[in-house]
Design a protein around this motif. Structure first.
Motif, PDB file in Angstrom:
ATOM      1  N   ASP A  97      -5.853   7.325   4.072  1.00 25.53           N
ATOM      2  CA  ASP A  97      -6.706   6.196   3.722  1.00 25.53           C
ATOM      3  C   ASP A  97      -7.938   6.101   4.612  1.00 25.53           C
ATOM      4  O   ASP A  97      -9.014   5.716   4.147  1.00 25.53           O
ATOM      5  CB  ASP A  97      -5.903   4.896   3.819  1.00 25.53           C
ATOM      6  N   GLN A 130      -5.864  -2.096   1.007  1.00 23.28           N
ATOM      7  CA  GLN A 130      -6.134  -0.946   1.874  1.00 23.28           C
ATOM      8  C   GLN A 130      -7.234  -1.261   2.872  1.00 23.28           C
ATOM      9  O   GLN A 130      -7.130  -0.923   4.062  1.00 23.28           O
ATOM     10  CB  GLN A 130      -6.528   0.263   1.017  1.00 23.28           C
ATOM     11  N   VAL A 177       0.834  -1.205   0.000  1.00 22.67           N
ATOM     12  CA  VAL A 177       0.000   0.000   0.000  1.00 22.67           C
ATOM     13  C   VAL A 177       0.869   1.256   0.000  1.00 22.67           C
ATOM     14  O   VAL A 177       0.603   2.223  -0.726  1.00 22.67           O
ATOM     15  CB  VAL A 177      -0.951  -0.013   1.205  1.00 22.67           C
TER      16      VAL A 177
END
Length: 299
Positions: free
Chosen positions: A190, A65, A6
């Protein structure tokens, strides 16, 4: 391995990824290699000494994620918490300034029971158009619509209506400049992106419908963040070439049902901002069939 994947996908630079993770370039590279062996897929390629996601990597990144966010939430290390009851989600997020954000999913049938005019009209238009974005049945709600297309890097603004809640809250200067940009282009993190857009993928992939009531702190007219409450309807749509799109209909309103939001924390919204009554849509909302038996239950 997931964090390396990520992080490197975000920076596309080995040094920046290793700095963020607090480890060495060699460790990041080894984690990526190990993950590629497990998945039996190449996730990155190097072009002109620059990392790029492969098509397989682009397909995997959103799932990675979500897994990390879920693991961090279980471990109590995330600013985002997600709870599910009877298939409906409740999300809470706290930003670095300590501001709280809340989102609560509601049954779509609630629109027929006591829905706002805009939500009723949007649901009717979507049904009459058979999900086709450019169908004439969608013309009435198009000024209130925000439309997205999904690309490997995220969600791209395709259309922002002049009468939409986005344009009303953020200002037309922002709204008219959003076309072609990514929804997460400001790199706010995120967890925040999952709070705002985590529901998008499921509706986009399935072509379904989702209703959420939201409390958030958002920049108003290009200024500082202000607290506001919204109803948000997500609709899966189809472009003329057959590719999927995501229709977002939002209404600025004080009529929200969010269990975690106390009465004291509910913001007072200026009357000229509220979208509870839209006379131009009054002819279409009466066509939506009402349920035989009303229910006041949220879940």
């Amino acid at each position: 391995m997931l964090r390396a994947f990520v992080c490197l996908s975000r920076h596309l630079n080995l040094s920046k990824a290793s700095d963020e993770l607090g480890t060495t370039r060699q460790t990041v590279r080894r984690h990526i290699t190990d993950l590629e062996v497990i998945l039996e897929q190449k996730l990155f390629e190097v072009v002109d000494r620059q990392y790029e996601l492969t098509p397989e990597g682009s397909e995997r990144i959103e799932e990675a994620q979500k897994l990390i966010l879920q693991l961090d939430s279980w471990a109590g290390q995330s600013a985002l918490t997600k709870k599910t009851k009877a298939g409906l989600e409740k999300l809470e997020y706290t930003d670095k300034e300590g501001r709280s954000f809340h989102s609560q999913q509601h049954p779509v049938s609630q629109i027929a029971i006591n829905g706002l005019p805009l939500m009723k009209s949007a649901l009717m238009a979507w049904g009459n158009a058979k999900t086709q974005i450019e169908h004439e049945a969608m013309d009435e709600i198009r000024p209130y619509m925000v439309l997205f297309r999904k690309v490997p890097a995220g969600w791209v603004f395709v259309h922002v209506g002049k009468e939409s809640a986005y344009a009303r809250w953020f200002g037309w200067t922002w709204a008219s400049s959003a076309i072609g940009k990514l929804i997460n282009e400001d790199n706010v993190g995120d967890e925040y992106n999952e709070f705002i857009g985590g529901a998008y993928s499921r509706i986009y992939d399935e072509g379904g419908v989702r209703l959420d009531h939201i409390f958030a702190h958002l920049p108003k007219d290009g200024g500082q963040p202000h607290p506001g409450t919204f109803q948000r309807l997500l609709l899966g749509g189809v472009f003329p070439d057959g590719t999927p799109g995501l229709i977002l209909m939002a209404s600025i309103t004080e009529q929200v049902e969010i269990d975690a939001l106390s009465e004291a924390d509910r913001p007072k919204i200026d009357a000229d901002m509220i979208m509870d009554t839209l006379p131009a849509l009054s002819n279409s909302v009466t066509q939506l069939p009402q349920p035989r038996k009303a229910s006041h239950s949220i879940l």
